[in-house]
Design an enzyme around this catalytic site. Structure first.
Site, short mmCIF file in Angstrom:
data_model
loop_
_atom_site.label_atom_id
_atom_site.label_comp_id
_atom_site.label_asym_id
_atom_site.label_seq_id
_atom_site.Cartn_x
_atom_site.Cartn_y
_atom_site.Cartn_z
N SER A 63 0.81 -1.22 0.00
CA SER A 63 0.00 0.00 0.00
C SER A 63 0.85 1.27 0.00
O SER A 63 0.30 2.37 0.07
CB SER A 63 -0.92 -0.01 1.23
OG SER A 63 -0.16 -0.27 2.40
N THR A 193 -2.34 3.64 3.94
CA THR A 193 -1.35 4.70 4.08
C THR A 193 -0.50 4.56 5.33
O THR A 193 -1.02 4.30 6.41
CB THR A 193 -2.09 6.06 4.22
OG1 THR A 193 -3.01 6.17 3.16
CG2 THR A 193 -1.13 7.22 4.23
N THR A 211 1.54 6.88 0.39
CA THR A 211 0.65 5.80 -0.03
C THR A 211 0.69 5.59 -1.53
O THR A 211 1.06 6.51 -2.28
CB THR A 211 -0.81 6.13 0.38
OG1 THR A 211 -1.65 5.00 0.13
CG2 THR A 211 -1.37 7.32 -0.38
N ARG A 221 -7.11 8.96 -9.98
CA ARG A 221 -7.69 9.16 -8.65
C ARG A 221 -6.60 9.53 -7.63
O ARG A 221 -5.55 8.90 -7.58
CB ARG A 221 -8.41 7.88 -8.22
CG ARG A 221 -9.07 7.95 -6.82
CD ARG A 221 -8.18 7.35 -5.77
NE ARG A 221 -8.83 7.29 -4.47
CZ ARG A 221 -8.20 7.09 -3.31
NH1 ARG A 221 -6.90 6.92 -3.29
NH2 ARG A 221 -8.85 7.07 -2.18
N GLY A 223 -6.28 10.39 -3.39
CA GLY A 223 -7.03 10.32 -2.14
C GLY A 223 -6.63 11.40 -1.16
O GLY A 223 -6.14 12.47 -1.53
N ASP A 224 -6.82 11.10 0.10
CA ASP A 224 -6.62 12.11 1.17
C ASP A 224 -5.15 12.38 1.50
O ASP A 224 -4.80 13.48 1.94
CB ASP A 224 -7.32 11.63 2.45
CG ASP A 224 -6.82 10.27 2.93
OD1 ASP A 224 -6.54 9.39 2.08
OD2 ASP A 224 -6.70 10.08 4.16
N THR A 244 -5.72 7.10 7.84
CA THR A 244 -5.48 5.99 6.93
C THR A 244 -6.82 5.33 6.63
O THR A 244 -7.74 5.42 7.43
CB THR A 244 -4.47 4.99 7.57
OG1 THR A 244 -4.12 3.99 6.61
CG2 THR A 244 -5.01 4.34 8.82
N GLY A 245 -6.92 4.70 5.46
CA GLY A 245 -8.19 4.08 5.09
C GLY A 245 -8.76 4.70 3.84
O GLY A 245 -8.04 5.30 3.04
N1 GLY Z 1 -5.87 6.78 2.42
C1 GLY Z 1 -5.23 6.63 1.18
C2 GLY Z 1 -6.08 6.82 0.03
O1 GLY Z 1 -7.30 6.75 0.13
O2 GLY Z 1 -5.55 7.04 -1.04
#
Ligand code: GLY
Length: 349
Positions: A63, A193, A211, A221, A223-224, A244-245
């Site tokens: 990951s 992450t 991540t 895409r 993410g956060d 994380t998640g």
């Molecule tokens: N938490 C990592 C992601 O959603 O990319």
């Protein structure tokens, strides 16, 4: 016999002892390596980058970094951020040719007037910084992608292990565990992450996250993790938080910014994490396969962690060693996330 303290001896500093807290058991190796440096005076920023770098280079972590699972087209793209203060942060996203993205995010912070670089621009900046380029797709990740494409079970490394959390565990001693935490003895579920927070001898805070994003995500895409205030936020006046998640849910509530703002207004780290997870629950009504977990660290050195579901583990280096701990609370302990879900991936419905 009691000894008189010499006037020349350094005064015991009036700030919390050095500490590293990080998401998932795979960060324990980096915590263990970096903690002596933290005790000898390395900065919190140096240390969080070192812990992240260790995971980025580890091919068994699917990951983060090399070994990270690719997007739906088979391409690995990496995201990372570092932060020490609102006016001192940097991040990169959709990096496809360079491995050490946390160091790259740090260079964005230290060598440019910008906060965030994306895609080919971030890779070109890494080239300009003389960072080596590399193929990010590991043989195991390529195989997993091939299996995913034809609808076969993916068999992530985490599926094989019983209690992954015990692999790196130091001899059990609850001496350093904050109240409410237990040593990790349950099986860790597929991870995500790496988020790291540290406090150094000078009392300075820093945070980092890194991540490869959701497995088999739609190409493009993000993410956060690389977005300041979503996957990572640090303000020396209040504290820091990492998430994380499933990034989409963290992004919807500005998860780590919200946690730090809660602490600024007097919440404990545990109350701050609980507020973020409660808000995610209320707005998103997460499905049972969706996990979000946060760690929050106050500027005075108290910390807490919580998760929506079972299977999240915290690596913590403090006092005399590195420990693996269960989060202080789990909103739905009966739910265990057991692998990437088709609905989250680029090819899913
Ligand atoms: N938490 C990592 C992601 O959603 O990319």
């Amino acid at each position: 016999m009691l000894q008189m303290q010499s006037a020349k001896e350094p005064r015991v500093p009036d700030h919390p002892p050095p500490l590293i807290v990080a998401t998932w058991s795979f960060s324990a190796r980096g915590c263990r390596k970096a903690f002596p440096d933290l005790l000898s005076g390395s900065s919190a920023l140096e240390v969080v980058c070192g812990v992240a770098r260790e995971a980025e280079a580890d091919p068994s972590v699917d990951s983060v970094g090399f070994g990270g699972l690719p997007d739906a087209t088979g391409r690995v793209t990496l995201d990372a951020a570092v932060m020490v203060a609102p006016e001192r942060c940097g991040s990169v996203c959709a990096v496809s040719r360079h491995l050490f993205v946390t160091d790259l995010a740090r260079r964005v912070m230290e060598r440019t007037s910008h906060v965030m670089l994306a895609g080919e621009g971030a890779d070109a900046f890494a080239d300009a910084m003389d960072m080596p380029s590399t193929d990010l797709l590991s043989p195991a990740a390529a195989q997993a992608w091939q299996r995913w494409r034809v609808g076969e079970p993916i068999g992530r490394p985490m599926d094989a292990g019983p209690t992954t959390g015990q692999l790196f565990a130091t001899p059990a001693s609850a001496a350093h565990a904050p109240a409410g935490f237990r040593h990790a003895t349950e099986r860790e579920t597929p991870h995500d992450t790496i988020g790291v927070l540290a406090i150094d001898r000078a009392g300075s805070l820093a945070g980092a996250c890194s991540t490869s994003g959701l497995p088999f995500k739609l190409a493009g895409r993000v993410g956060d993790s690389p977005i300041i205030g979503h996957g990572l936020y640090v303000d020396p006046e209040a504290g820091g938080a990492v998430a994380t998640g499933t990034g989409e849910m963290v992004m919807g509530v500005n998860g780590t910014f919200l946690a730090v703002e809660c602490m600024r207004r007097g919440a404990t780290p545990g109350e701050a994490v609980h507020e973020v997870l409660t808000r995610i629950e209320r707005r998103f009504r997460p499905q049972t396969h969706q996990q979000v977990a946060l760690i929050a660290l106050s500027r005075t050195g108290e910390w807490s962690a919580g998760a929506l579901r079972s299977g999240f583990i915290v690596s913590c280096a403090q006092g005399s060693g590195t420990e693996l701990l269960q989060p202080q609370f789990v909103m739905h302990p009966e739910d265990v996330v057991d692998g990437p879900h088709p609905a989250d991936a680029g090819g899913g419905s």
